[in-house]
Design a protein around this motif. Sequence first.
Motif, PDB file in Angstrom:
ATOM      1  N   ILE A  60      -4.053   5.482   2.528  1.00 51.50           N
ATOM      2  CA  ILE A  60      -3.838   5.922   1.029  1.00 51.50           C
ATOM      3  C   ILE A  60      -4.296   7.245   1.033  1.00 51.50           C
ATOM      4  O   ILE A  60      -4.470   7.802   0.053  1.00 51.50           O
ATOM      5  N   GLN A  78       4.136  10.607  -3.186  1.00 53.63           N
ATOM      6  CA  GLN A  78       4.222  11.468  -2.111  1.00 53.63           C
ATOM      7  C   GLN A  78       5.500  11.845  -1.608  1.00 53.63           C
ATOM      8  O   GLN A  78       6.496  10.779  -1.537  1.00 53.63           O
ATOM      9  N   ASP A  79       6.199  12.894  -2.011  1.00 57.35           N
ATOM     10  CA  ASP A  79       7.323  13.449  -1.440  1.00 57.35           C
ATOM     11  C   ASP A  79       7.155  13.965  -0.143  1.00 57.35           C
ATOM     12  O   ASP A  79       6.558  15.082   0.013  1.00 57.35           O
ATOM     13  N   ILE A  80       7.975  13.245   0.637  1.00 61.34           N
ATOM     14  CA  ILE A  80       7.975  13.784   2.101  1.00 61.34           C
ATOM     15  C   ILE A  80       9.319  14.544   2.336  1.00 61.34           C
ATOM     16  O   ILE A  80      10.184  14.156   2.233  1.00 61.34           O
ATOM     17  N   PHE A  81       9.297  15.711   2.846  1.00 63.12           N
ATOM     18  CA  PHE A  81      10.276  16.505   3.589  1.00 63.12           C
ATOM     19  C   PHE A  81      10.287  16.462   5.106  1.00 63.12           C
ATOM     20  O   PHE A  81       9.315  16.777   5.716  1.00 63.12           O
ATOM     21  N   ARG A 138       7.718   8.309  -1.669  1.00 61.40           N
ATOM     22  CA  ARG A 138       7.032   6.865  -1.471  1.00 61.40           C
ATOM     23  C   ARG A 138       5.755   6.827  -2.478  1.00 61.40           C
ATOM     24  O   ARG A 138       5.369   7.863  -3.025  1.00 61.40           O
ATOM     25  N   ASN A 158       2.043  15.303   6.163  1.00 59.29           N
ATOM     26  CA  ASN A 158       3.016  14.632   5.252  1.00 59.29           C
ATOM     27  C   ASN A 158       2.189  13.452   4.734  1.00 59.29           C
ATOM     28  O   ASN A 158       2.418  12.229   4.571  1.00 59.29           O
ATOM     29  N   TYR A 159       1.048  13.747   4.174  1.00 55.88           N
ATOM     30  CA  TYR A 159      -0.115  12.623   3.576  1.00 55.88           C
ATOM     31  C   TYR A 159      -0.486  11.484   4.474  1.00 55.88           C
ATOM     32  O   TYR A 159      -1.084  10.587   3.852  1.00 55.88           O
ATOM     33  N   VAL A 213       2.359   5.273  -3.209  1.00 59.39           N
ATOM     34  CA  VAL A 213       1.042   4.931  -2.338  1.00 59.39           C
ATOM     35  C   VAL A 213      -0.278   4.491  -3.232  1.00 59.39           C
ATOM     36  O   VAL A 213      -0.530   5.175  -4.243  1.00 59.39           O
ATOM     37  N   TRP A 214      -0.953   3.405  -2.928  1.00 58.12           N
ATOM     38  CA  TRP A 214      -2.227   3.274  -3.770  1.00 58.12           C
ATOM     39  C   TRP A 214      -2.955   4.430  -3.940  1.00 58.12           C
ATOM     40  O   TRP A 214      -3.160   5.160  -3.146  1.00 58.12           O
ATOM     41  N   VAL A 274       0.816  -1.051   0.111  1.00 58.72           N
ATOM     42  CA  VAL A 274       0.132  -0.154  -0.027  1.00 58.72           C
ATOM     43  C   VAL A 274       0.831   1.498  -0.108  1.00 58.72           C
ATOM     44  O   VAL A 274       0.670   2.199  -0.600  1.00 58.72           O
ATOM     45  N   THR A 275       1.755   1.053   0.787  1.00 61.04           N
ATOM     46  CA  THR A 275       2.833   2.452   0.707  1.00 61.04           C
ATOM     47  C   THR A 275       4.187   1.783   0.542  1.00 61.04           C
ATOM     48  O   THR A 275       4.588   0.875   1.447  1.00 61.04           O
ATOM     49  N   GLN A 276       4.957   2.122  -0.311  1.00 62.36           N
ATOM     50  CA  GLN A 276       6.375   1.670  -0.762  1.00 62.36           C
ATOM     51  C   GLN A 276       7.262   2.856  -0.759  1.00 62.36           C
ATOM     52  O   GLN A 276       7.013   3.792  -1.501  1.00 62.36           O
ATOM     53  N   ASP A 296      10.174  16.797   8.930  1.00 61.61           N
ATOM     54  CA  ASP A 296      10.068  18.118   9.825  1.00 61.61           C
ATOM     55  C   ASP A 296      11.217  18.722  10.329  1.00 61.61           C
ATOM     56  O   ASP A 296      11.396  19.950  10.105  1.00 61.61           O
ATOM     57  N   GLN A 339       1.379   2.506   7.346  1.00 61.02           N
ATOM     58  CA  GLN A 339       1.608   1.996   6.235  1.00 61.02           C
ATOM     59  C   GLN A 339       0.420   1.621   5.163  1.00 61.02           C
ATOM     60  O   GLN A 339       0.631   1.545   4.028  1.00 61.02           O
TER      61      GLN A 339
END
Lengths: 336, 328
Positions: free
Chosen positions: B177, A242-245, A256, B198-199, A258-259, A69-71, A247, B174
């Motif tokens: 979505i 999703q690009d995460i910066f 990552r 962050n989503y 994500v579906w 689901v999240t990779q 905190d 995890q």
Amino acid sequence: MGYRFTAAAFNQLLESLREKYRVYAPTLLKGKGKFSDTDLVGYAEISKIEDVVFNQKSYFSPKETFYPVTQRLFYFNENGFSESVVDEKGMIVFLRACDIQAVERLDKIMLENGPSADYYYERLRNKLKMIVMDCQESFDSCFCVSMGTNKTENYSASVRLENGVYLSDVKEDIEGLFAFHGETIEVSPKFVESNKQSVKVPENLVLESVAANPIWEEYGSRCIACGRCTVVCPSCSCYTMQDIFYDDNPKCGERRRVWASCQIDGFTDMAGGHSFRRNNGERMRFKVMHKIKDFKQRFGVHMCVGCGRCDNACPEYISLAHCIDRLGKEEAENRG
Amino acid sequence: MTINTKKVMKNAWRITKDRNLTCLRLRVPGGHLPVKLLPLIQEIAERFGNGEVHLTTRQGFEIPAIPFEHMKEINVLLVPFLEELEVNIGVLLEQPAQGYPAAGTRNVVACIGNKVCTNAVFDTTALAKDIEKIIYPNNPHVKIAVTGCPNDCVKVHMHDIGIIGQVEPLYDAQRCINCQACVKNCAKVSTGALSIVNYKVKRDASRCIGCGECVLKCPTGAWTRGGQYYRVVVMGRTGKKNPRLAAPFLEWAEREAVLRLCNNLYDYIDKHIDCSLPKEHVGYILDRTGYPVFREEMLKGVELGPKAKTANYLDFAGYTYDKKCLFD
């Protein structure tokens, strides 16, 4: 080659396999149902064959085991990036014939639908070995026979529980362990030949007339765009990035995958605030057409494998099988 | 005719407006009744009453228009009812053939709970029965109710002790979505305890009331159900002088703590009740002793559990029906 295992022998097999593989199967997840004091049949790592649920369909599909689901794809900082590391172990997944057909659909999209294969999908997919669970009887919402997905030859081994022992047809023995732990016997996997429901997929749908069909207005008034039908679907593959910066240090971060779901708000959002298919009925039409028309036009097989999980999951009791049937009937009437 | 009205009423029979007739009150703890007991109700109503039965606000039955002389005979007929609904759940009844031994402590009511309802976070009837086992038979006038979620369909806020189910939602980032169904829904129908960072979803535990809406809305199973807990509201009441909603006393309390609390209520009443009155409602006792005394005595010997919190004060919402100020 066929083998017979007592539960103890199968558990020894699993123990040996687990040295180099993580073994996933549908199990009873206690208390993990949506409603209080309810359980859910879902995928989890197993160490005992008794933990595998054979007599129910899993709520979620097996795709989450090899297409998470999240990779996390890679990590970055101001100097560069580093690819995420994948588990060294391989994956063995217990799944149904229809699920294996769905894996083949995912492969088409992720590996064959463009100039190059999807690298991050492929690196996990290459680790996957499939054990097909025989279907000795059809579950309520199944319509695999109508979709021609009730059988498969594409497996390392099959398994069914019969009179207290486990019977496997082995096509590709993993490290020779099936032969080592099992007792040789003639086995052929059992697949269902009929379902409680059948659908007739209309093969000559024309987008313009389908789009004009008033059923989408009706479905639009029922559908709540929750996306459950796509999340539980074994052949849905859409994702977003999703690009995460981080905190504490925004110069570092991660990308990552994500579906995503064509049913959920935001799926078609574009720069400038433009988006398509705002109406839930339109979204459902888009999904249904992909499942039973567009995919086949491109790849020669229907995307829908008739597992019926979307029917089971829909909180508004919308049935894809019924929708397909309605389209078929209307098509027949229009032609008549 | 001679009857001892106090004994009659304690035996769950009413003094009614008709001098010759009484009315039988039946308890159904948790509000769930095996239908095999219905023919007995019908039989009593047809043989001794006027063929009617009243469904009470407390999920019991009242069989009206029964001549007083039949009380003894009907008490014997009631044995299967008392066996099934009281003795079998663990209530100690010394002489079931003599009918109900007390009537002051009222039937413990419950919403339909998770036997049927999608919102309920636990089995309300089961808890109601466990409470019945602790508080019945007892004479003090006490009303307790159990509800499966903060919607409070059973109106526990009008009770001396109201128990509201809470579930601790567990989040698996995890599996999330970022559909935001939980965030939007929590803001709309609950307390706005969720936000996106962050989503992924961040839960503000100080706002979360444990309604379980996030779990219901989540399509992927990122939200699942953790432990079952209880919010306890106390001293709500109707009445002539000062009707008021029960005030939050505990939150995230464990089941054992809730049961112990119900037990302690009787010690508190016993210690502080005004015996000059025929009966005194426990809410008025609290008005006299104040909250600190109430809190200390209610929590005596109670293991609240690591997540539980106790209210700093009781925040009652109600009104004093002061007609002079209001209307003159």
